[in-house]
Scaffold this active site. Structure first.
Site, PDB file in Angstrom:
ATOM      1  CD  GLU A 138      -2.903  -1.316   2.270  1.00 25.15           C
ATOM      2  OE1 GLU A 138      -2.879  -0.441   3.159  1.00 25.15           O
ATOM      3  OE2 GLU A 138      -3.691  -2.295   2.290  1.00 25.15           O
ATOM      4  CD  GLU A 185      -3.887  -6.171   2.338  1.00 27.14           C
ATOM      5  OE1 GLU A 185      -4.866  -5.520   2.786  1.00 27.14           O
ATOM      6  OE2 GLU A 185      -2.731  -6.003   2.717  1.00 27.14           O
TER       7      GLU A 185
END
Length: 311
Positions: free
Chosen positions: A168, A260
């Site tokens: 991320e 994810e």
């Protein structure tokens, strides 16, 4: 298909080829496991009668700089529940031949309190890693050396790994990306050089995890481009728009994945659109242990589809 590391082990190269061969034709099912008990895996089996092909494991408990004295019960619980994930991942691979994915919520190499992988819990300035003779640079390489030894256990067992460091990287909530996309990008490059050229961890496939255009490390450092997606609960989508944005901002020459997700892609839509996601990995706890985000019917539809690759 050109691997980032030209010296990949045969099994790692075969895994990369497998991802490319199936992308757009089928999708690999995946699930992150929060604890060594792998409750999420059992949850899926109880509903569908099948198991995911890919399991994600966490290395946070291997962080060398965990501040146990200044940690909440929630933090300590997460650390303790994640201990021995390496042994569990190796055992699971040997028993099943599935696909191992690893991520690392890295407690800041210096300072910090509680869950210090969050930027709000540490004053660690990752920009100082690029300066010579700083304590930040020394600590960064010290921690990398420790984690390299952890990852070497997979190499010694000839286990290929989907390695997703600095995940991320488009956000500011982790210390490695709190100072900008260019910082997380360059930290990733440092790790790649150290793990590949100094430590020779040739079993790792390198998964870049960000859709930010100005943060992409370059094709020479990446095997898989990916992003994390958390849609509204029980959404029906093939994430086509998200795919197009990802490859437009990273590379069209790399295989893409949903590293994810809170909501699994809709397999019926995928089987028609053939958006070439190589795999998806549902996150843990409420995403993988309840029907809040993915109904039982959504799971059954995915795991019974010929388009899905299960264990």
């Amino acid at each position: 298909m050109k691997p980032a590391n030209p010296n990949l082990t045969p099994k790692a190269l075969a895994l990369l080829e497998y991802l490319h061969e199936n992308a757009g034709k089928r999708i690999i099912t995946g699930q992150h496991t929060q604890t060594v008990a792998m409750e999420e895996r059992s949850y899926i089996h109880n509903i569908t009668g099948k198991y995911p092909k890919l399991l994600g494991f966490e290395l946070l408990s291997y962080s060398p700089n965990i501040n146990y004295e200044n940690a909440t019960e929630d933090c300590l619980k997460e650390v303790y529940e994640n201990r021995n994930t390496v042994e569990e991942a190796i055992r699971w691979y040997k028993e099943t031949g599935g696909i191992v994915a690893l991520c690392f919520h890295w407690f800041s190499p210096i300072g910090g309190f509680d869950k210090s992988f969050f930027s709000q819990n540490t004053d660690f300035d990752a920009r100082r890693v690029f300066m010579q003779d700083t304590s930040e640079r020394w600590a960064f390489y010290h921690d990398m050396s420790v984690i390299a030894d952890v990852l070497r256990r997979f190499l010694e067992c000839d286990i290929p790994v989907l390695w997703r460091p600095f995940h991320e990287a488009e956000g500011d909530w982790f210390w490695w990306s709190a100072k900008g996309h260019d910082v997380s990008r360059d930290l990733y490059r440092l790790m790649f050089d150290y793990f590949v050229n100094s430590k020779h961890l040739d079993n790792l496939l390198w998964v870049w995890n960000s859709p930010a255009k100005d943060g992409y490390p370059g094709d020479e450092y990446v095997d898989v481009v990916s992003r994390d997606l958390y849609a509204s609960p029980r959404s029906l989508t093939d994430y086509k728009d998200e795919y197009e944005e990802l490859i437009a901002n990273t590379s069209r020459d790399k295989v893409a994945a949903i590293a994810e997700t809170g909501v699994i892609p809709d397999v019926e839509l995928l089987s028609k659109s053939h958006v070439p996601w190589a795999y998806y990995m549902t996150w843990s706890r409420e995403f993988g242990l309840t029907d809040k985000h993915n109904s039982d019917e959504m799971l059954k539809k995915m795991y019974s589809s010929d388009y899905a690759i299960v264990l």
